[in-house]
Design an enzyme around this catalytic site. Structure first.
Site, short mmCIF file in Angstrom:
data_model
loop_
_atom_site.label_atom_id
_atom_site.label_comp_id
_atom_site.label_asym_id
_atom_site.label_seq_id
_atom_site.Cartn_x
_atom_site.Cartn_y
_atom_site.Cartn_z
N ASP A 161 7.29 -15.27 -39.16
CA ASP A 161 7.11 -15.96 -40.50
C ASP A 161 8.19 -16.46 -41.03
O ASP A 161 9.47 -16.11 -41.08
CB ASP A 161 6.66 -14.26 -41.56
CG ASP A 161 5.84 -13.48 -40.99
OD1 ASP A 161 4.78 -14.05 -40.58
OD2 ASP A 161 6.09 -12.23 -40.89
N ASP B 251 11.57 -16.50 -34.33
CA ASP B 251 11.10 -15.42 -35.50
C ASP B 251 9.68 -16.21 -35.83
O ASP B 251 9.45 -17.26 -35.47
CB ASP B 251 11.99 -15.80 -36.51
CG ASP B 251 11.14 -14.96 -37.83
OD1 ASP B 251 11.09 -13.67 -37.54
OD2 ASP B 251 11.25 -15.28 -39.07
#
Length: 204
Positions: free
Chosen positions: A13, A11
């Site tokens: 952020d 992922d």
């Protein structure tokens, strides 16, 4: 044993870079300590590295695809300064609850759906059953589980607040304090596989 069919899906952020709601300005992107080291070590081992990120801010009208591309260019630049690189970045701009066309559609790429992982698997010949998803949200863990990957929840970003529910849903293989600890766990899993395969191939 070749590792060219193993992928690690990060992922963005809260996992690679610090959490900024609807990150638009590349200058606001800041790497989480250990992120470049983790990715560089994965590169060195021959493991493919991907980013999979939901970017519903596009569908909401908070940012454009061009903004996202500029942020990703900055991300790649900061990683390159420390000798790390990402093989491919995938992002989902969609969300059915917002009205900006053409992004207000039901898609198969928005996590917890598996479209981004399957796209990488097809493009790079990745075996998802040998691969890993690392993220700070329940949807990251669900996407990994849905794709047949092992999953690592990091406690940066939203990880602390999403830990309990992620564990309750049995979507998590391992919990790590941050991305480099997550990679250390993954590397050990990969090395264990190599050792088992090596021993199995020994002739007696």
């Amino acid at each position: 044993m070749t590792l060219s069919d193993v992928g690690v899906f990060f992922d963005r952020d809260g996992t690679i870079n610090t959490e900024v709601d609807f990150l638009r300005d590349p200058e606001d992107l800041e790497l989480i300590p250990g992120a470049a080291l983790a990715i560089r070590e994965a590169n060195t081992l021959g493991v493919k590295v991907f980013v999979i990120t939901n970017q519903s801010g596009i569908a909401r009208g908070f940012l454009t695809e061009q903004d996202v591309e500029r942020v990703h260019s900055r991300l790649e630049e900061l990683l390159a300064r420390q000798g790390a690189h990402i093989d491919q970045i995938y992002y989902c701009p969609h969300h059915t609850e917002f009205v900006i066309p053409p992004y207000n559609v039901r898609c198969d790429c928005r996590k917890p759906n598996t479209g981004m992982l399957k796209q990488a698997a097809e493009q790079f010949k990745i075996d998802l059953s040998k691969s890993f998803v690392v993220g700070d949200r329940l949807v990251d863990m669900q996407a990994g589980k849905n794709a047949g990957c092992q999953t690592v929840l990091v406690l940066t970003g939203y990880g602390e607040s999403e830990k309990e529910e992620s564990l309750a849903q049995s979507a998590v293989t391992h919990v790590a304090p941050d991305i480099h600890h997550a990679w250390t766990f993954i590397r050990r899993r990969i090395e264990d596989r190599i050792e088992v395969k090596t021993h199995a191939g020994v002739q007696h």
